[in-house]
Design an enzyme around this catalytic site. Structure first.
Site, PDB file in Angstrom:
ATOM      1  N   ASP A  33      -2.745 -10.260   8.343  1.00  0.00           N
ATOM      2  CA  ASP A  33      -2.795 -10.898   7.359  1.00  0.00           C
ATOM      3  C   ASP A  33      -1.284 -11.683   6.503  1.00  0.00           C
ATOM      4  O   ASP A  33      -1.190 -13.550   6.441  1.00  0.00           O
ATOM      5  CB  ASP A  33      -3.339 -10.718   5.855  1.00  0.00           C
ATOM      6  CG  ASP A  33      -2.798  -9.430   5.527  1.00  0.00           C
ATOM      7  OD1 ASP A  33      -2.693  -8.636   6.101  1.00  0.00           O
ATOM      8  OD2 ASP A  33      -2.058  -9.422   4.553  1.00  0.00           O
ATOM      9  N   HIS A  59       0.771  -0.858   0.188  1.00  0.00           N
ATOM     10  CA  HIS A  59      -0.055  -0.306   0.037  1.00  0.00           C
ATOM     11  C   HIS A  59       0.850   1.301   0.055  1.00  0.00           C
ATOM     12  O   HIS A  59       0.326   2.128   0.692  1.00  0.00           O
ATOM     13  CB  HIS A  59      -0.500   0.039   1.294  1.00  0.00           C
ATOM     14  CG  HIS A  59      -1.826  -0.797   0.743  1.00  0.00           C
ATOM     15  ND1 HIS A  59      -3.052  -0.607   0.506  1.00  0.00           N
ATOM     16  CD2 HIS A  59      -2.684  -1.854   1.665  1.00  0.00           C
ATOM     17  CE1 HIS A  59      -3.728  -1.512  -0.022  1.00  0.00           C
ATOM     18  NE2 HIS A  59      -3.478  -2.379   1.651  1.00  0.00           N
ATOM     19  N   ASP A  75       0.208  -4.877   5.713  1.00  0.00           N
ATOM     20  CA  ASP A  75      -1.308  -5.836   4.882  1.00  0.00           C
ATOM     21  C   ASP A  75      -0.481  -6.173   3.284  1.00  0.00           C
ATOM     22  O   ASP A  75       0.052  -4.865   2.497  1.00  0.00           O
ATOM     23  CB  ASP A  75      -2.241  -5.442   5.445  1.00  0.00           C
ATOM     24  CG  ASP A  75      -2.525  -4.068   4.741  1.00  0.00           C
ATOM     25  OD1 ASP A  75      -1.367  -3.253   4.763  1.00  0.00           O
ATOM     26  OD2 ASP A  75      -3.879  -3.988   4.177  1.00  0.00           O
ATOM     27  N   GLU A  76      -1.521  -7.363   2.202  1.00  0.00           N
ATOM     28  CA  GLU A  76      -1.212  -7.229   1.663  1.00  0.00           C
ATOM     29  C   GLU A  76      -0.364  -6.770   0.796  1.00  0.00           C
ATOM     30  O   GLU A  76      -0.550  -5.957  -0.199  1.00  0.00           O
ATOM     31  CB  GLU A  76      -2.621  -6.481   1.369  1.00  0.00           C
ATOM     32  CG  GLU A  76      -4.153  -6.667   1.480  1.00  0.00           C
ATOM     33  CD  GLU A  76      -5.059  -5.628   1.477  1.00  0.00           C
ATOM     34  OE1 GLU A  76      -6.206  -6.602   1.329  1.00  0.00           O
ATOM     35  OE2 GLU A  76      -4.913  -5.088   0.937  1.00  0.00           O
ATOM     36  N   VAL A  77       1.112  -7.270   0.951  1.00  0.00           N
ATOM     37  CA  VAL A  77       1.933  -7.051   0.314  1.00  0.00           C
ATOM     38  C   VAL A  77       2.052  -8.143  -0.870  1.00  0.00           C
ATOM     39  O   VAL A  77       2.404  -9.853  -0.576  1.00  0.00           O
ATOM     40  CB  VAL A  77       3.486  -7.377   1.455  1.00  0.00           C
ATOM     41  CG1 VAL A  77       5.151  -6.967   0.541  1.00  0.00           C
ATOM     42  CG2 VAL A  77       3.306  -6.709   2.261  1.00  0.00           C
TER      43      VAL A  77
END
Ligand SMILES: [Zn+2]
Length: 558
Positions: free
Chosen positions: A215, A108, A164-166
């Site tokens: 996550d 992000h 998150d969400e790498v």
């Protein structure tokens, strides 16, 4: 408002904190200082039961010096100055709200990596989301960001590092070579990056507690360094967290948070907010908290509210529209079900009829909608889910407002859910909330939009004014007169709606987001309806043609 006794007795058994997160993504300072809205929002959410606020600044923070280009100093309009940041901190403190700042440190990162000067730090050139952890400049950049944000809050007790969400890492040349040579493979890249940053933060602020979304931790162990925020935004029906995960987390982490959603998790282009859908998500989490899996007592719940799915995505479910959902969601955590049941029989609670009346006033906004028939009017549908009396009331509303009953039902569900079972009852907040006028304008727009879509894609235009007929000038004048009248009326209402949107958005989200929202949702409608109006008006006043132009270009008009 709620008594502290109840809060202590019930809230602590579930969590210690209820923290609202505001995703302050580019161009969308959801509540802006200039309108004085922030001053109203903080005591408002406090009164609804929030105990803190999580601020994901992204590029609305006034980064300075070598970072000036990634923050509000570069954007200038609709974002925060350092004075305003300080004021937000001060107001939060005055209201007894814990402030947790969030700085993204791995994924992000679009608001940084989209700039040319930082483009070489991308893990993949085509994707400005993820930063390459191995480049020395990456660590310097993130540490500089962390330093500036921490400097803005000298008494910070918590900091959230996102992470998150790498989606992709270990793929650039340097990273893949490193991963190949390490016995832990690509995992080592993630762990080393986060560990280095955590040690840096602790070096500056030894006692600060560091949170991160969980996550990525579902695969990797960061032990006592961080406190995971386990997020799941699903409603009860599809909510699932594997017990094995709790088991492993319980062994590794001494503090665990949970992340729910009160908006922005129901579709990347949603305009309205379904309170019941988000309340269901709270209920799912409350069940988990009550069950205490593996004897875990959660530190707190963070109610998240996305306004874009990523930095480049369109705006969705704006905060003013979501305030009733937020009130309902917080209410679930603050009050036990049995108390809500008893309240349902309290005279102070809005009756179903009162709610409908308030709803009618709400969606009408400043418009005086005439009750008359017109061409292109949508059909009224039955809503089998609703009981007879509710269905009847909705029919009346649909007729009065000249919209479909489905539209009424949809709006009603997004604003206020009244069920016969009192334990799932939600009501509108007992007061107008900050951004109320803007929420009214958005609801009024969506109703009008539904009517425009009904005309644009309706049978009448398809049957008598479709593209082939227009292209071939083969149109029956008498049949398109009604279309012209309907389109003209919608155009007038669209103009009035834009004025309403302009004025109500202005003081809440500023020019940049206001212009984007209107250009994305309102302007294309005007264009489409105007084209229909111009064609219909033209052919309504034209002579009758004997044959379509494609068959006989020179056919004489009769
Ligand atoms: Zn790399």
């Amino acid at each position: 408002m709620l008594g502290s006794r109840n809060k202590l007795r019930f809230a602590l058994s579930r969590t210690n904190s209820r923290v609202l997160t505001k995703k302050l993504k580019y161009g969308n300072p959801v509540v802006h200082m200039n309108g004085g809205q922030i001053i109203l929002v903080l005591p408002c959410i406090k009164s609804w039961g929030a105990t803190g606020i999580l601020l994901e600044w992204e590029d609305t923070f006034p980064y300075s010096g070598e970072l000036a280009n990634i923050g509000s100093i570069y954007i200038k309009e609709g974002v925060y100055t350092m004075d305003e940041v300080n004021r937000i901190m001060q107001i939060a403190e005055e209201n007894g709200l814990l402030v947790i700042q969030l700085v993204q440190t791995f994924g992000h990162m679009e608001f940084v990596l989209k700039h040319n000067e930082f483009s070489t730090l991308r893990e993949i050139q085509q994707a400005p989301n993820v930063i390459c952890p191995l480049k020395p400049e990456s660590q310097l950049l993130i540490k500089a960001m962390l330093e500036q944000v921490l400097d803005a809050q000298p008494n910070a007790t918590h900091l959230h590092i996102g992470a998150d969400e790498v989606w992709h890492y270990g793929v650039c040349e340097d990273c893949s070579v490193h991963a190949t040579g390490n016995k832990h493979g690509v995992v080592s890249l993630y762990l080393q990056h986060i560990r280095d940053l955590v040690l840096f933060i602790h070096d500056k602020r030894p006692n600060i507690r560091i949170l991160m979304w969980d996550d990525m931790l579902r695969e990797y162990n960061l032990g006592e360094l961080v406190e995971p925020v386990v997020w799941n935004y699903s409603p009860v029906d599809c909510f699932h967290i594997p017990p094995a995960m709790w088991s492993s987390y319980q062994k590794v982490f001494s503090h665990i948070w949970v992340g729910s959603a009160f908006k922005g998790a129901n579709g990347c282009a949603q305009i309205l907010v379904s309170s019941s859908r988000y309340v269901s998500n709270q209920d799912a989490w409350i069940s988990v908290a009550d069950e205490k899996p593996f004897d875990i007592t959660f530190e707190g719940v963070i109610l998240t509210g996305w306004s874009r799915y990523d930095h480049y995505a369109t705006l969705c479910e704006l905060l003013p529209v979501a305030m009733p959902s937020l009130a309902s969601c917080l209410r679930r955590w603050v009050k036990p079900k049995q108390e809500q049941v008893s309240e349902a029989y309290n005279e102070a609670v809005l009756s179903e009829r009162t709610c409908y009346e308030r709803f009618q006033k709400f969606i009408k906004g400043d418009f005086d909608i005439e009750d008359k028939d017109c061409s292109g009017r949508p059909k009224i549908y039955e809503d089998a889910e609703l009981e007879e009396d509710s269905s009847q009331t909705q029919k009346e509303l649909a007729l009065t407002l000249e919209v479909t009953q489905q539209a009424v039902s949809h709006h009603l569900k997004s604003l206020v859910m009244i069920h016969k079972q009192a334990d799932i009852m939600e009501v509108l907040p007992q007061q107008d909330w900050p951004g109320y006028d803007m929420a009214c304008a958005v609801h009024a727009f969506v109703l009008l939009r539904n009517r425009c879509i009904a005309l644009i894609h309706g049978d009448e235009v398809a049957a008598w004014l479709n593209p082939w007929q227009v292209e071939n000038k083969y149109v029956n004048p008498i049949q398109v007169q009604g279309i012209a009248v309907a389109a003209e009326r919608l155009l007038k209402e669209l103009v009035a709606t834009e004025e309403n949107l302009q004025s109500s958005f202005q003081c809440v989200i500023g020019d940049r987001s206001k212009n984007e929202w209107i250009a994305t949702l309102h302007s294309p409608l005007v264009k489409q309806v105007r084209r229909i109006y111009e064609n219909a008006y033209h052919y309504a006043n034209s002579a009758v043609r004997a044959l379509p132009e494609c068959i006989c270009p020179n056919a004489n008009e009769l």
